[in-house]
Write a protein that holds these residues in place. Sequence first.
Motif, short mmCIF file in Angstrom:
data_model
loop_
_atom_site.label_atom_id
_atom_site.label_comp_id
_atom_site.label_asym_id
_atom_site.label_seq_id
_atom_site.Cartn_x
_atom_site.Cartn_y
_atom_site.Cartn_z
N ALA A 237 17.51 16.65 -4.66
CA ALA A 237 18.59 15.97 -5.36
C ALA A 237 18.26 14.76 -6.19
N VAL A 238 17.31 14.12 -5.50
CA VAL A 238 16.99 12.78 -6.23
C VAL A 238 15.97 13.00 -7.51
N ALA A 239 15.29 14.05 -7.24
CA ALA A 239 14.39 14.60 -8.24
C ALA A 239 15.20 14.90 -9.52
N MET A 240 16.52 15.51 -9.35
CA MET A 240 17.21 15.91 -10.63
C MET A 240 17.71 14.66 -10.97
N LEU A 241 18.07 13.78 -10.29
CA LEU A 241 18.79 12.58 -10.80
C LEU A 241 17.71 11.65 -11.62
N MET A 242 16.29 11.84 -11.22
CA MET A 242 15.26 11.13 -11.96
C MET A 242 14.77 12.02 -13.29
N ALA A 243 15.19 12.99 -13.26
CA ALA A 243 14.78 13.73 -14.65
C ALA A 243 15.56 13.58 -15.70
N THR A 244 15.11 13.96 -16.90
CA THR A 244 15.63 13.80 -18.18
C THR A 244 15.75 15.31 -18.75
N PHE A 245 17.05 15.68 -19.16
CA PHE A 245 16.99 17.12 -19.77
C PHE A 245 17.06 17.22 -21.09
N ALA A 246 17.16 16.18 -21.80
CA ALA A 246 16.91 16.00 -23.02
C ALA A 246 15.43 16.60 -23.74
N SER A 247 15.46 17.70 -24.17
CA SER A 247 14.06 18.22 -24.82
C SER A 247 13.82 17.77 -26.06
N ASN A 248 12.50 17.47 -26.33
CA ASN A 248 11.77 16.98 -27.64
C ASN A 248 12.65 16.32 -28.62
N ASP A 249 13.29 15.26 -28.10
CA ASP A 249 14.08 14.35 -28.95
C ASP A 249 15.19 14.96 -29.49
N VAL A 250 15.55 16.19 -29.08
CA VAL A 250 16.85 16.82 -29.55
C VAL A 250 18.06 16.56 -28.75
N ALA A 251 19.27 16.29 -29.16
CA ALA A 251 20.07 15.97 -28.44
C ALA A 251 20.79 17.34 -27.94
N ARG A 252 20.65 17.72 -26.65
CA ARG A 252 21.38 18.88 -26.11
C ARG A 252 21.95 18.53 -24.77
N PRO A 253 23.35 18.07 -24.90
CA PRO A 253 24.06 17.65 -23.89
C PRO A 253 24.33 18.75 -22.79
N HIS A 254 24.27 20.12 -23.39
CA HIS A 254 24.45 21.14 -22.25
C HIS A 254 23.29 21.30 -21.25
N ALA A 255 22.24 20.72 -21.58
CA ALA A 255 21.14 20.77 -20.54
C ALA A 255 21.15 19.95 -19.42
N MET A 256 22.38 19.13 -19.17
CA MET A 256 22.82 18.51 -18.12
C MET A 256 23.19 19.46 -17.26
N PHE A 257 23.60 20.77 -17.30
CA PHE A 257 24.13 21.80 -16.57
C PHE A 257 23.01 22.54 -15.97
N ALA A 258 21.61 22.22 -16.30
CA ALA A 258 20.67 22.89 -15.61
C ALA A 258 20.47 22.65 -14.09
N PRO A 259 20.87 21.53 -13.60
CA PRO A 259 20.74 21.45 -12.11
C PRO A 259 21.93 22.31 -11.35
N LEU A 260 23.06 22.37 -12.23
CA LEU A 260 24.13 22.89 -11.39
C LEU A 260 23.89 24.56 -11.50
N CYS A 261 23.15 25.14 -12.58
CA CYS A 261 22.65 26.49 -12.68
C CYS A 261 21.73 26.76 -11.70
N VAL A 262 20.85 25.99 -11.56
CA VAL A 262 20.00 26.25 -10.48
C VAL A 262 20.05 26.07 -9.03
N MET A 263 21.20 25.26 -8.87
CA MET A 263 21.76 24.97 -7.56
C MET A 263 23.06 25.84 -7.31
N ALA A 264 23.17 26.76 -8.10
CA ALA A 264 24.52 27.75 -7.76
C ALA A 264 24.76 28.42 -6.56
N VAL A 265 23.35 29.06 -6.03
CA VAL A 265 23.74 29.66 -5.00
C VAL A 265 24.11 28.79 -3.55
N PRO A 266 23.06 27.70 -3.54
CA PRO A 266 23.70 26.73 -2.40
C PRO A 266 25.01 26.13 -2.26
#
Length: 359
Positions: A237-266
Motif C-alpha cells: 500500500a505504501v509503495a503505491m503511495l510513494m510511486a509516481t504514475f505519470a510516465s515520461n513527462d506526459v500527463a496521463r491522469p488515468h495512470a492513477m487507476f493502475a493500483p486499483l487495477c492490480v489490486m482488483a482481486v484482493p
Amino acid sequence: MISMLSIYPVRWFAVALGLVARPGGHSTHTNVTPLGGGIGIWCGIVGTFALGTIAVAMVRDSADWQTLLPAQVIPHLEGIWSRVAPLWWLLAAGTVLTVLGVIDDRGGVNPWLRLLVEFAVASFVVYGLDFGLTAFIGIAWLTKILSVIWIVGLINSFNMLDNMDGLSGGVAAIIATSMAIVMLTTIDPGTSQPQLFVAALLLVVCGSLLGFLWHNRPPAKIFMGDGGSYLIGFLIAVAMLMATFASNDVARPHAMFAPLCVMAVPLYDMTTVLWIRIRQGRSPFVGDRSHFSHRLVELGLSRTQAVLTIYLVTATCGLASILLTHVELPQAIMVIGIVGCMLLLVIILESTQWQSDKK
C-alpha cells in the motif's frame, strides 16, 4: 533466501511460541499447522535492507570500495543514503504491524483495537513521513485521509485473502512484481530516472514472499498468519503511495487507476466478503468461508485450481496495470474495460452458485 531459511526455526518452535493453527471453525485445513510465516517474511525484508544499508554505509566513505563498483552507480550513493532514514521509519511502522499480527495469531486481538493500531500506523506514515496519494486532487486534507484509508484497506484485504495455501502470498508476489515493472518503466518527472527506490522495495517484498511460498505451497507446512498479511499489505500500500504514475513527462491522469487495477482481486474479495457478512447479519470481523476462493471451490474447482484461477485473474489485472501507465486515454479506457470484463465474468460464474443455493 533469508526468508526461506528463517522460517525453518519458526516451524520447529511454533508450538513453544504458541503459533499453531488448529482445524475447526471457519478454517478448511485438516491438520495442525504452524503459524508465524510472517516472522520469516519480516526477516527477509528487514534483513535484506539491513545488509543493503550496511553496504552503502561502508562504500560511500571508502574510495577503495568504490573502485569495485560500476562507475554509473557511484553518483547515486548519496541519493541512496538520503533515503535510508525514511526507509527504516517505514520498516519500523511495518514491524509494529507484524508484532500486532503475531500477537493476534497467538491469542487474538480485539478487532477495534486492531483497527485503531492500523489507523495509527497509517496516519504516522501519511502525516509523519509524508507518504501520500496525489491522484491529481488539489485538496491536501482529502488526499491524506484517502491515503490512510487506502493503507488500512489494503492491510485488511491481504489479511482476508489469506485463507488457502499459497493464496495471499502468491497474489501479493504477482502484485508486487507488476508494480515493480511499472516503477522500472515509468520515469519520475522530478528526477528523469526510473523509480528505483519503490521498485527495489517491491522486489524485496516479492523475494521475501517467494521464500515464504517455499513453505506455504500445498500442502502448506506453515501459514503466513496475521503478522505476515498485515506487513505485506502495508508495504505494498505504501509503495503505491510513494510511486509516481505519470510516465515520461506526459500527463496521463488515468495512470492513477493502475493500483486499483492490480489490486482488483484482493479488493473484490474484501468487498464481497464484507457485503455477504453484513447482508446475513453477521459480524464483519468474524472469519467464515465466504471468500472468493471458497466460492470457487463451491463451483466445483479443487483448492489448487481455485488458487491458480485467482493467480491468473491477478496476473491479467497486473498486465493491465502495466499497460495503463503507458497508453493514452482511448487505449486506457479499453484496458480498464478489460479489467471490468474480467470481474464481470467472475461475477457471472459466481451467480450460478447463488442461483443453485436459492433452489
